[in-house]
Design an enzyme around this catalytic site. Structure first.
Site, PDB file in Angstrom:
ATOM      1  N   SER A   1       0.811  -1.221   0.000  1.00  0.00           N
ATOM      2  CA  SER A   1       0.000   0.000   0.000  1.00  0.00           C
ATOM      3  C   SER A   1       0.844   1.270   0.000  1.00  0.00           C
ATOM      4  O   SER A   1       0.301   2.369  -0.092  1.00  0.00           O
ATOM      5  CB  SER A   1      -0.944   0.010   1.206  1.00  0.00           C
ATOM      6  OG  SER A   1      -0.212   0.062   2.420  1.00  0.00           O
TER       7      SER A   1
ATOM      8  N   LYS B   1      -6.169   5.202   8.056  1.00  0.00           N
ATOM      9  CA  LYS B   1      -5.002   5.928   7.557  1.00  0.00           C
ATOM     10  C   LYS B   1      -5.273   7.431   7.462  1.00  0.00           C
ATOM     11  O   LYS B   1      -4.451   8.254   7.883  1.00  0.00           O
ATOM     12  CB  LYS B   1      -4.591   5.362   6.194  1.00  0.00           C
ATOM     13  CG  LYS B   1      -4.002   3.960   6.270  1.00  0.00           C
ATOM     14  CD  LYS B   1      -3.710   3.397   4.895  1.00  0.00           C
ATOM     15  CE  LYS B   1      -3.074   2.021   4.999  1.00  0.00           C
ATOM     16  NZ  LYS B   1      -2.819   1.418   3.677  1.00  0.00           N
TER      17      LYS B   1
END
Length: 805
Positions: free
Chosen positions: A660, A703
């Site tokens: 990611s 996040k």
């Protein structure tokens, strides 16, 4: 020359999907008015699998229910089973009893009885024994019995006396007396008148007289032996007649007492056969009822509450009180709890075991129905899995002791008759256990042919939201909680979407919803409220966050005191703020990580420092290799890239895995190549493929929230924001404070489809490619990021021509 980016920030409406409950009529103001669901919502596929397996009566159609804990697998199955009885499939339930085998006590016999008959038979036999214990001694303790016995004894004595009279007369004629010694034996003595000869007087007789007497005694002894032998025959005849008399007396008592039992169970051949065998055994063992010495009978009656011999009791192993299908959930599936066991009893130092000490297991109790067990618990216990497969293959339940299974000794133990097994077994486990069983146990797929695969999520529609509200109502009714008003229902539905990580999905992890409702109920009651409202749900979520966020607080503190280096308001070359997710067993949160890339003269290789020091996982390494391939495709088509790049996560001291961060890593490398600075007030997350297309990642909400929290710590600015893949927009269910900040223009979230869009956002310059990374030639405009990188590389190639070879 700087240009405005091609991507516009997302609107606040795209960051959170509120629940409207538009299809729920306005009169339904709370869960009190909602009808609870009788089934688990969203598990139609799994429910159809269970229905199919329950309809199949052939061997092997057992069920493996796949799904992580908390999905409500067991609840759904139990609700279905309790609602659907198997009567329509010709299903009959039975009681199972063990009784003694009168021919061989080591092999107890099974009685298969209609449901509800076992305990009735047991009580009938106990009543019979209570009556026999009293009636039989009375039958042998009355004048009629004694008169008959005395008559038989008198006839024997008369015959004996008559036989001895002739011998006595003959002896007297020869001056010999027949007497009985104190020990009870017969003796012939020569007589001298009224007195027997002594040795001295006998020696004074003439030789002729001595010979005459001795000859007479020898002849009489021979005749006496014949008579004594006849006595033995007569005594045996007497004993037989006495025994037949006793048996006849017992028969009269037994026939009278068992007549009604024989009639009552005349339709059950197995019971009739047992009663007949028991009748005969009682006749053969009358001493158990007539013996007066309690010590001799102690073992026969040991450990029984009722005054009756152990051998005649009925051990009801399983009793079906009703016609309802047995549904057993075994929480501790070890060998004994599953297959049953045989107890040992100790009485006055003597250890013994018999059929009455056989104890049932879960398979016995669930015979004719369903047994629910946890797959991992079964596999953890020795010998249980093999025993379970053996029982399902043979469709018989053989009760053998575990000690005999694992021992080489020939210890004497019982070997009960096997019980026919008609059962459905439902194993609950996760997908990993299922795959292991499929791979390593070839019998598994034959015995568990049906897979009930439970969903983690369900589509979120207006209709499904109403179903979910009913599901919430069922939990509240089942646990007697305060009811939820519409606002609380909406907030729980929104929480469910957050748990599912998708605006268009609802989580089916019912344990999470039930726990939230319990904690909301607690908050409502603590606040003296009469109903759970949205504020109570928020309070419960906040309380839960406080309990589990110790690690998050510790990480955030490192940004407060400057231990972890991060910039949120400047620009830097080769440096980008990436986002990662940290997790504990019950909580996960996001935090920014600084990724840096440095370049040096070389042959175009990319050194992944994390991998070199064994801190990078295989997925992270794959991501680095993919971005390296993309970089080579845009800057190294005609010649090698004359730079070596070193890439690392700064201040990362644990393992790093996942791809990611590959978008962020590429941006850092392009910055290092082009010497153009990257905005530090923007963080980026997302993976990419070899064509530069942005791919979705997990934990996007955490996040974004992690970077927002760090921006609050470092100082908020309206230019700050996060770049995410476009395909992750549907996953956004952000905190209300972030949604509000975006709505007011104080925070930004950009969704991109291609890495070039991220480069333009981060560097404020055109990338040099058209939309989505397409291009017409290998040359880029001079004022573009790729153009600047290309110019630098061309200069290095000219200065060092050997690197292009």
């Amino acid at each position: 020359m700087k240009t405005s980016p091609l991507v516009s920030p997302l609107s606040s409406d795209q960051l959170y999907r509120t629940s409207e409950l538009s299809e729920l009529a306005p009169e339904f103001k709370s869960t009190k008015n909602l009808t609870p669901l009788n089934e688990i919502v969203g598990q139609e596929r799994a429910q159809q699998a269970v229905e199919f397996a329950m309809s199949m009566k052939e061997k092997g159609y057992n069920i493996y229910a796949i799904g992580r804990n908390g999905l409500g697998k067991r609840t759904m199955v139990l609700r279905y089973l309790n609602r659907h009885e198997p009567d329509g499939h010709g299903h009959t339930l039975y009681d199972w009893c063990y009784v003694i085998n009168f021919d061989e006590a080591r092999t107890p016999k099974v009685l298969k009885l209609p449901a509800g008959t076992g305990m009735e038979l047991k009580k009938d036999i106990e009543k019979l024994m209570v009556r026999l214990v009293k009636a039989l001694p009375l039958a042998f303790d009355n004048e009629m019995y004694y008169s008959r016995a005395e008559k038989l004894k008198g006839l024997l004595a008369q015959k004996q006396e008559s036989a001895l009279q002739g011998l006595t007369k003959e002896a007297n004629e020869s001056s010999i007396s027949l007497t009985i010694t104190p020990q009870g034996s017969y003796e012939l003595v020569a007589m001298n008148g009224e007195e027997p000869y002594t040795e001295e007087t006998f020696a004074k007789l003439s030789k002729k007289d001595q010979t005459r007497l001795e000859t007479a005694i020898t002849s009489l002894e021979s005749k006496l032996r014949v008579i004594v032998r006849q006595f033995t025959v007569w005594e045996e005849e007497y004993s037989d007649k006495q025994l037949k008399h006793d048996e006849q007396v017992a028969q009269d008592v037994l026939s009278h007492l068992t007549e009604k039992l024989q009639e009552k169970y005349s339709s059950l051949p197995a019971v009739k056969s047992y009663l007949t065998a028991m009748h005969k055994d009682i006749i053969d063992n009358l001493d158990l009822f007539l013996e007066e010495n309690e010590e001799q009978l102690a073992l026969s009656y040991a450990s029984l509450d009722k005054k009756m011999p152990r051998r005649y009791q009925i051990n009801v192993l399983v009793s079906q009180d009703t016609e309802k299908m047995p549904i057993i959930v075994e929480e501790t599936p070890n060998y004994h709890t599953i297959f049953g066991y045989i107890e040992n009893a100790t009485f006055k130092g003597t250890i013994f075991s018999d059929f009455s000490l056989i104890r049932p297991g879960s398979l016995h109790k669930a015979n004719g129905g369903v047994l629910l067990i946890d797959a991992i618990k079964v596999l953890e216990q020795p010998y249980v899995w093999d025993g379970l497969k053996r029982a399902l293959r043979s469709r018989k339940l053989s009760l053998s002791s575990l000690e005999r299974e694992v021992s080489l000794s020939g210890t004497i133990s019982l070997d009960p008759e096997a019980i026919p097994l008609d059962i459905k077994i439902i194993l609950f486990g996760d997908n990993q256990t299922y795959q292991l069983l499929q791979h390593y146990d070839p019998e598994f797929s034959e015995l568990f042919r049906v897979t009930a695969d439970f969903e983690d999520v369900m589509p979120r529609t207006q209709k499904s939201e109403v179903q979910y509200a009913q599901f919430i109502s069922s939990i509240i009714h089942g646990n007697k909680m305060l009811h939820c008003d519409r606002s609380a229902i909406k907030r729980i539905i929104e929480f469910s979407s957050r748990q599912a990580d998708d605006q268009n999905k609802l989580s089916l992890h019912s344990a999470d919803i039930a726990n939230l409702l319990r904690e909301s109920d607690y908050c409502a009651r603590a606040g003296k409220a009469n109903m759970i409202r949205a504020s109570h749900v928020e309070q419960a979520l906040h309380n839960h966050e406080l309990r589990v966020c110790r690690l998050k607080d510790k990480v955030m503190q490192s940004f407060v005191n400057g231990t972890t280096l991060i910039n949120t308001d400047s620009r830097a070359i080769g440096q980008v703020n990436a986002l990662s997710v940290l997790a504990t067993s019950d909580h996960q949160f996001g935090a920014p990580n600084r990724i840096t890339a440095t370049t040096a003269y070389g042959e175009g290789k990319v050194f992944d420092i994390e991998r070199k020091v064994d801190l990078g996982g295989s997925l992270h390494s794959k991501g680095v290799m993919i971005l390296s391939a993309y970089l080579a495709s845009i800057l190294g088509q005609t010649a090698k890239i004359p730079l070596t790049t070193h890439l690392t996560f700064e201040q990362s001291y644990g393992g790093v895995d996942g791809d990611s961060a590959s978008l962020a890593e590429l941006c850092a490398m392009v910055s290092a190549f082009s010497q153009q600075p990257i905005r530090q007030d923007i963080a980026i997350t997302g993976s990419m493929n070899q064509f530069g297309e942005a791919q979705p990642i997990g934990g996007v909400n955490e996040k974004i929230e992690g970077f927002f929290d760090v921006c609050v710590i470092k100082g908020r600015k309206a230019t700050q924001g996060v770049i995410i893949p476009q395909s992750n927009v549907q996953n956004l269910m952000l905190r209300k404070d972030i949604v509000e900040a975006v709505k007011k223009g104080k925070f930004n979230i950009w969704a991109i489809e291609h890495v070039t869009q991220a480069i333009e956002l981060l560097m404020g310059l055109p990338c040099g490619m058209t939309a989505k990374g397409s291009r017409k030639s290998t040359s880029y405009p001079e004022n573009s990021v790729f153009g600047m990188a290309q110019a630098r590389l061309e200069k290095l190639r000219k200065e060092n021509p050997r690197v292009t070879k």
